[in-house]
Design an enzyme around this catalytic site. Structure first.
Site: not given
Ligand code: PGA
Length: 273
Positions: A9, A11, A93, A95, A167, A173, A214, A235
């Site tokens: 992803n 983003k 997601h 976000e 998640e 993140g 993460s 991500g």
């Molecule tokens: P991240 O994001 O690996 O940066 O934590 C994962 C995601 O949001 O799918």
């Protein structure tokens, strides 16, 4: 037998000019035929990534889709618009739940539009830190899965080969990870919930569940060591070819072990021609 899936992803990162070369580098460093590789760049980079990885066996996903098929929705993207650009789509997601105030009901409609448009949905679910600390994580995730999928025909979801990504919001993140065994427990809980929603036992058992939050090449092993977890939604680390090489390499070990254990992977998953 469930496939091992690593979905990237990106983003809101990269540009149409930079995305092709980045995707090509990731493709060339992750050539593991046993792993399902999916790259989800921003909408405006989809065509560049598609062209850059043609013939590499990498599948392409969008990061979102609108819940209506068409209409006066300035700035949004419908499932039909993604034809020829993507075959997967991320929905729900955290976000987008946070920034676009997406509810489980809206997310369920997005899943429906994705299926109609021939896009394979990755439905994201996950609890907030306060939920986990209060012992409510399972309940929150159960409510999200039921809220999104409850109104949808189980047969369509199975046919559309739904994937769920667990998640935990506090792990996205942040550099903090869930514990592998907690994620594994959640994956099994998610399969029990879809069984409650009318999926047959074998259908529920075949639902791929990914971990996200993460994930790096250093910690992917903890999650893939869990037989109930089928890969990762990555991500930050997915923008780094070195990291992707490590993550997909580790995923290939799990995929080979599953095949050696005697199970047959659905050949459609791997795009084996
Ligand atoms: P991240 O994001 O690996 O940066 O934590 C994962 C995601 O949001 O799918």
């Amino acid at each position: 037998m469930r496939p091992v899936i690593i979905a990237a992803n990106w983003k809101m990162n990269s540009t149409p000019a930079a995305a092709g070369p980045l995707a090509r580098e990731i493709a060339s460093r992750t050539r593991e035929p046993t792993v399902v590789r999916v790259v989800c760049p921003p909408f405006v980079c989809l065509a560049a990534v598609r062209d850059a990885v043609a013939g590499e066996g990498i599948q392409i996903g969008a990061q979102d889709v609108h819940q209506e098929p068409a209409g006066a929705f300035t700035g949004w993207t419908s499932a039909a618009m993604l034809a020829g650009l993507a075959t997967w789509v991320i929905v729900g997601h955290s976000e987008r739940r946070r920034d676009a105030h997406e509810t489980d009901a809206v997310i369920g409609r997005k899943v429906a539009r994705a299926l109609e448009g021939g896009l394979r949905p990755i439905l994201c679910v996950g609890e907030q830190l306060a939920d986990r600390e209060a012992g409510r994580a399972l309940q929150v995730v159960a409510d999200q899965v039921r809220g999104a999928l409850g109104g949808l025909d189980p047969e369509r979801l199975v046919e559309g080969r739904l994937v769920v990504a667990y998640e935990p919001v506090w792990a996205i993140g942040t550099g903090r990870n869930a514990v592998g065994s907690d994620a594994a427990e959640m994956a099994e809980a998610i399969r029990r919930i879809v069984a409650d929603l009318g999926w047959t036992g074998p259908e529920a058992a075949a639902l791929p569940v990914l971990y996200g939050g993460s994930v790096t090449s250093a910690n992917i092993g903890e999650f893939l060591a869990e037989p109930t977890i089928d890969g990762a939604l990555v991500g930050g680390a997915s923008l780094k070819p070195d990291e992707m090489a490590g993550i997909v390499g580790r995923a290939a070990m799990t995929a080979r072990a599953r095949v050696d254990a005697g199970a047959a992977v659905d050949r459609r998953e791997l795009k084996i021609r």
